[in-house]
Design a protein around this motif. Structure first.
Motif, PDB file in Angstrom:
ATOM      1  N   VAL A 230       9.868   4.005  -5.145  1.00 32.73           N
ATOM      2  CA  VAL A 230       9.623   4.545  -3.800  1.00 32.73           C
ATOM      3  C   VAL A 230       8.187   4.263  -3.382  1.00 32.73           C
ATOM      4  O   VAL A 230       7.914   3.848  -2.249  1.00 32.73           O
ATOM      5  N   ARG A 231       7.256   4.472  -4.302  1.00 30.39           N
ATOM      6  CA  ARG A 231       5.849   4.183  -3.990  1.00 30.39           C
ATOM      7  C   ARG A 231       5.643   2.703  -3.709  1.00 30.39           C
ATOM      8  O   ARG A 231       4.965   2.328  -2.754  1.00 30.39           O
ATOM      9  N   ARG A 232       6.191   1.840  -4.566  1.00 29.46           N
ATOM     10  CA  ARG A 232       5.973   0.399  -4.391  1.00 29.46           C
ATOM     11  C   ARG A 232       6.571  -0.095  -3.079  1.00 29.46           C
ATOM     12  O   ARG A 232       6.074  -1.049  -2.480  1.00 29.46           O
ATOM     13  N   ALA A 233       7.646   0.551  -2.631  1.00 26.33           N
ATOM     14  CA  ALA A 233       8.287   0.165  -1.374  1.00 26.33           C
ATOM     15  C   ALA A 233       7.604   0.783  -0.161  1.00 26.33           C
ATOM     16  O   ALA A 233       7.996   0.505   0.969  1.00 26.33           O
ATOM     17  N   LYS A 234       6.599   1.622  -0.392  1.00 29.36           N
ATOM     18  CA  LYS A 234       5.928   2.325   0.714  1.00 29.36           C
ATOM     19  C   LYS A 234       6.949   3.116   1.529  1.00 29.36           C
ATOM     20  O   LYS A 234       6.929   3.116   2.760  1.00 29.36           O
ATOM     21  N   ASN A 257       4.618   9.665  -8.624  1.00 35.18           N
ATOM     22  CA  ASN A 257       3.639  10.651  -8.172  1.00 35.18           C
ATOM     23  C   ASN A 257       2.987  10.193  -6.876  1.00 35.18           C
ATOM     24  O   ASN A 257       2.411   9.114  -6.811  1.00 35.18           O
ATOM     25  N   GLY A 258       3.102  10.996  -5.846  1.00 35.17           N
ATOM     26  CA  GLY A 258       2.583  10.641  -4.527  1.00 35.17           C
ATOM     27  C   GLY A 258       3.648  10.185  -3.556  1.00 35.17           C
ATOM     28  O   GLY A 258       3.364   9.987  -2.373  1.00 35.17           O
ATOM     29  N   ALA A 259       4.871  10.031  -4.025  1.00 30.98           N
ATOM     30  CA  ALA A 259       5.938   9.595  -3.133  1.00 30.98           C
ATOM     31  C   ALA A 259       6.379  10.705  -2.188  1.00 30.98           C
ATOM     32  O   ALA A 259       6.993  10.432  -1.144  1.00 30.98           O
ATOM     33  N   PHE A 260       6.086  11.961  -2.535  1.00 31.08           N
ATOM     34  CA  PHE A 260       6.515  13.103  -1.737  1.00 31.08           C
ATOM     35  C   PHE A 260       5.365  14.100  -1.686  1.00 31.08           C
ATOM     36  O   PHE A 260       4.642  14.275  -2.678  1.00 31.08           O
ATOM     37  N   PRO A 261       5.140  14.774  -0.541  1.00 32.81           N
ATOM     38  CA  PRO A 261       4.018  15.711  -0.437  1.00 32.81           C
ATOM     39  C   PRO A 261       4.078  16.800  -1.498  1.00 32.81           C
ATOM     40  O   PRO A 261       5.084  17.501  -1.640  1.00 32.81           O
ATOM     41  N   TRP A 262       2.994  16.951  -2.237  1.00 33.05           N
ATOM     42  CA  TRP A 262       2.939  17.858  -3.384  1.00 33.05           C
ATOM     43  C   TRP A 262       3.235  19.303  -2.994  1.00 33.05           C
ATOM     44  O   TRP A 262       3.959  20.015  -3.699  1.00 33.05           O
ATOM     45  N   GLU A 263       2.709  19.741  -1.882  1.00 32.85           N
ATOM     46  CA  GLU A 263       2.835  21.141  -1.483  1.00 32.85           C
ATOM     47  C   GLU A 263       3.992  21.394  -0.518  1.00 32.85           C
ATOM     48  O   GLU A 263       4.111  22.488   0.030  1.00 32.85           O
ATOM     49  N   HIS A 264       4.843  20.412  -0.305  1.00 33.85           N
ATOM     50  CA  HIS A 264       5.986  20.606   0.589  1.00 33.85           C
ATOM     51  C   HIS A 264       6.925  21.665   0.007  1.00 33.85           C
ATOM     52  O   HIS A 264       7.053  21.799  -1.216  1.00 33.85           O
ATOM     53  N   TRP A 410      -1.138  15.369 -19.154  1.00 33.29           N
ATOM     54  CA  TRP A 410      -1.213  16.495 -18.233  1.00 33.29           C
ATOM     55  C   TRP A 410      -1.085  16.004 -16.789  1.00 33.29           C
ATOM     56  O   TRP A 410      -0.360  16.597 -15.983  1.00 33.29           O
ATOM     57  N   GLY A 411      -1.789  14.912 -16.492  1.00 32.25           N
ATOM     58  CA  GLY A 411      -1.762  14.388 -15.139  1.00 32.25           C
ATOM     59  C   GLY A 411      -0.371  14.009 -14.673  1.00 32.25           C
ATOM     60  O   GLY A 411      -0.035  14.178 -13.488  1.00 32.25           O
ATOM     61  N   TRP A 412       0.448  13.483 -15.581  1.00 32.63           N
ATOM     62  CA  TRP A 412       1.821  13.139 -15.199  1.00 32.63           C
ATOM     63  C   TRP A 412       2.534  14.319 -14.547  1.00 32.63           C
ATOM     64  O   TRP A 412       3.361  14.142 -13.652  1.00 32.63           O
ATOM     65  N   SER A 413       2.250  15.507 -15.014  1.00 30.72           N
ATOM     66  CA  SER A 413       2.958  16.690 -14.531  1.00 30.72           C
ATOM     67  C   SER A 413       2.200  17.447 -13.442  1.00 30.72           C
ATOM     68  O   SER A 413       2.827  17.979 -12.523  1.00 30.72           O
ATOM     69  N   CYS A 414       0.861  17.508 -13.551  1.00 27.86           N
ATOM     70  CA  CYS A 414       0.137  18.461 -12.701  1.00 27.86           C
ATOM     71  C   CYS A 414      -0.767  17.812 -11.663  1.00 27.86           C
ATOM     72  O   CYS A 414      -1.365  18.524 -10.855  1.00 27.86           O
ATOM     73  N   TRP A 415      -0.876  16.484 -11.629  1.00 20.45           N
ATOM     74  CA  TRP A 415      -1.855  15.861 -10.738  1.00 20.45           C
ATOM     75  C   TRP A 415      -1.291  15.674  -9.335  1.00 20.45           C
ATOM     76  O   TRP A 415      -0.292  14.973  -9.140  1.00 20.45           O
ATOM     77  N   ASP A 416      -1.938  16.279  -8.376  1.00 22.26           N
ATOM     78  CA  ASP A 416      -1.600  16.084  -6.962  1.00 22.26           C
ATOM     79  C   ASP A 416      -2.437  14.906  -6.468  1.00 22.26           C
ATOM     80  O   ASP A 416      -3.650  15.026  -6.300  1.00 22.26           O
ATOM     81  N   SER A 417      -1.792  13.762  -6.228  1.00 21.54           N
ATOM     82  CA  SER A 417      -2.548  12.558  -5.873  1.00 21.54           C
ATOM     83  C   SER A 417      -3.105  12.611  -4.449  1.00 21.54           C
ATOM     84  O   SER A 417      -3.944  11.787  -4.085  1.00 21.54           O
ATOM     85  N   ARG A 418      -2.638  13.559  -3.645  1.00 18.74           N
ATOM     86  CA  ARG A 418      -3.120  13.737  -2.268  1.00 18.74           C
ATOM     87  C   ARG A 418      -3.037  12.419  -1.501  1.00 18.74           C
ATOM     88  O   ARG A 418      -1.997  11.775  -1.493  1.00 18.74           O
ATOM     89  N   GLU A 419      -4.163  11.991  -0.898  1.00 18.75           N
ATOM     90  CA  GLU A 419      -4.105  10.743  -0.121  1.00 18.75           C
ATOM     91  C   GLU A 419      -4.434   9.525  -0.961  1.00 18.75           C
ATOM     92  O   GLU A 419      -4.358   8.392  -0.484  1.00 18.75           O
TER      93      GLU A 419
END
Length: 558
Positions: A230-234, A257-264, A410-419
């Motif tokens: 999903v990320r690679r396809a933008k 990670n980053g394909a969907f808004p973290w706080e949605h 840890w980052g795999w699970s908890c990192w919010d990549s934001r923008e």
């Protein structure tokens, strides 16, 4: 005419006489390449001589595997094709672990490898320097396509075709090798002025999309798993549209990670290694997996056992139904989501979400609450604060590159990549990715990035401090030093009660970085945020070292 005049005329003649190396450089330039990574080699001298007459930027690494990681990081950060030049034999072979990561993750790269002269190919003449029985066969496991060019006139078409293969989904690295004498051979063909390499389309089959829509129209508990495809396809916007229409919770894999808004309100974030999240996926009556193999990590180590129907969408046909029976749809994630959304809207789809009397937003909130409570029950204050401090210090749009280290797990699970974007080596899982990939990303972007490594993985790429300094790459390298292979230590202690061969003698990383002319300092774990903020404001590369022993959260898949 003096000897000096004769020499000058010979130089002019040589400059006017183009060779196979010029055809390589001209073709890459026409295709849009700007930067090349690699290391010169004896059989590639014609290629590098031609490079000196071009506008291409060359980044010389210190180890070929790190050159591959750097080209990979450049491609991930810029969405351009990474270009890698390799010398024959040992140089080519040294790159393979880096290419495995690009291949596993679907990163488009074009590899130009030199080769021994034509009369040595096929073992017609033995004993040539760097000779392999079949060099391109060595790359067959880690590249999409391999080809040897036997005539200089065939170079432009070979590279153009390879480039098209690299950018066609499933994207990945491709391998073109050119013998030494072909690179040096004078050519009569005119300079390459135009080259076009377009990706081949892989639209989804209409009847499969219609069947997926039929399944979803009957669903009350749909869930989406979004992978790296999903990320690679933008396709972030299309995924958000589908989730809203279906009223489906969305879980992002580490690659997604980053394909969907973290706080949605529908976001299950990236807690793939959590039993509570697995239970939501298993309870779905239709589970839609987009751009993911649903492999070891994203299936919570193959413990995931969906009870409902599974729709799997992926551009790589070998992935489809490889781990779980499904309605397999071969397609790029973006194209598939476009078709799926169009069909849903055309039919006036109305969500029928009913999670046993609860709404999907309520299920998501409850599940994330259970995840937090589980972590609260463990002694993980240091780890959670450490990761939160890094996240707070990193600007929202900054790209980050993570080695295979406890911080990355840890980052795999908890990192919010934001923008920004979260890049890790979880495709193939090899060590040494973080720092060289970050160098490639920083050079491509022209802006600062963060690399995170452990002390074990840092030693794989420590020589690239010279590369970073030579090119003044704006990389901040965070080295979390726990005196060993931390994650392997945990695995062994958990399985056998003791760890073997995981402890490491390591250097003084601060002094070592400074010996390369790279500013460095050591700080306490509680000061990592402030140290990073100050480092981000500096020029060129710098290093922050934190000596601490981090733990992983307890396994949640048993």
């Amino acid at each position: 005419m003096t000897g000096m005049q004769d020499a000058a005329q010979d130089t002019v003649k040589r400059a006017a006489q183009r060779n196979g190396g010029d055809l390589v450089i001209e073709t890459l330039t026409a295709l849009g390449a700007k930067t090349v990574f690699g290391i010169p080699g004896q059989h590639a001298l014609g290629l590098f001589d031609a490079l000196s007459r071009s506008t291409l930027q060359f980044i010389s690494s210190r180890v070929e595997n790190n050159s591959a990681f750097a080209a990979d990081g450049y491609s991930r950060a810029t969405d351009e094709v990474g270009v890698l030049f390799l010398s024959t034999g040992p140089g080519a072979l040294t790159s393979l672990a880096g290419l495995q990561e690009a291949y596993a993750t679907g990163v488009p790269m074009v590899v130009i490898a030199s080769q021994i002269p034509l009369d040595g190919l096929g073992a017609r003449r033995k004993g040539m320097l760097h000779q392999l029985d079949d060099q391109k066969a060595s790359a067959a496991n880690v590249t999409k396509f391999q080809q040897t060019v036997h005539h200089a006139s065939g170079i432009p078409s070979a590279i153009q075709d390879a480039w098209a293969r690299a950018v066609t989904v499933p994207m990945g690295p491709v391998w073109v090798e050119v013998p030494q004498d072909v690179l040096l051979a004078p050519v009569m063909v005119p300079p390459v002025q135009d080259a076009l390499a377009e990706a081949y389309d892989h639209p989804p089959r209409v009847e499969l999309i219609r069947e997926a829509v039929r399944w979803l129209s009957e669903a009350k508990r749909p869930v989406i798993v979004a992978g790296g495809g999903v990320r690679r396809a933008k396709a972030q916007a299309q995924l958000l549209d589908a989730a809203r229409t279906l009223q489906a919770p969305v879980l992002c894999t580490p690659g997604g990670n980053g394909a969907f808004p973290w706080e949605h309100e529908l976001s299950l974030q990236s807690w793939v290694e959590d039993r509570y999240v697995s239970e939501v996926l298993e309870d779905a009556d239709v589970l839609v997996v987009i751009g993911s193999s649903l492999g070891e990590v994203s299936s919570n180590y193959f413990t995931l056992a969906p009870r409902g129907r599974l729709i799997q969408i992926d551009a790589e046909p070998r992935v489809l139904e490889s781990n779980t029976p499904a309605l397999g749809i071969r397609a790029d994630a973006g194209a598939a989501l476009d078709f799926l959304n169009a069909q849903l809207h055309r039919e006036g789809f109305t969500a029928r979400a009913d999670w046993h009397g609860r709404g999907p937003q309520e299920v998501v909130a409850e599940t994330l609450g259970k995840v937090a409570a589980r972590l609260d029950a463990q002694d993980l204050g240091l780890e959670r604060r450490f990761m939160a401090d890094i996240r707070e210090a990193v600007p929202a749009a900054m790209q980050t590159f993570w080695d295979m280290t406890i911080s990355a797990y840890w980052g795999w699970s908890c990192w919010d990549s934001r923008e920004g974007q979260f890049h890790s080596a979880q495709g193939a899982g090899g060590l040494g990715f973080g720092f060289p990939a970050a160098i490639g990303g920083a050079i491509g972007l022209g802006e600062r990035v963060l690399a995170v490594s452990g002390d074990g993985s840092a030693m794989y790429s420590i020589a690239e401090l010279a590369t970073a300094k030579q090119h003044e790459a704006p990389v901040t390298w965070l080295i979390v030093d726990d005196g060993g292979y931390g994650i392997l230590r945990e695995y062994m202690e958990g399985a056998f009660g003791k760890a073997t061969a995981t402890e490491l003698a390591r250097p003084d990383f601060v002094a070592l970085a400074r010996s390369f002319g790279v500013p460095a300092r050591e700080v306490q774990p509680q000061d990592v945020g402030q140290a990073l903020r100050e480092s981000f404001a500096a020029q060129g590369p710098n290093v922050v070292v934190v000596k601490t022993l981090l733990k992983m959260f307890a396994p949640t898949h048993f």
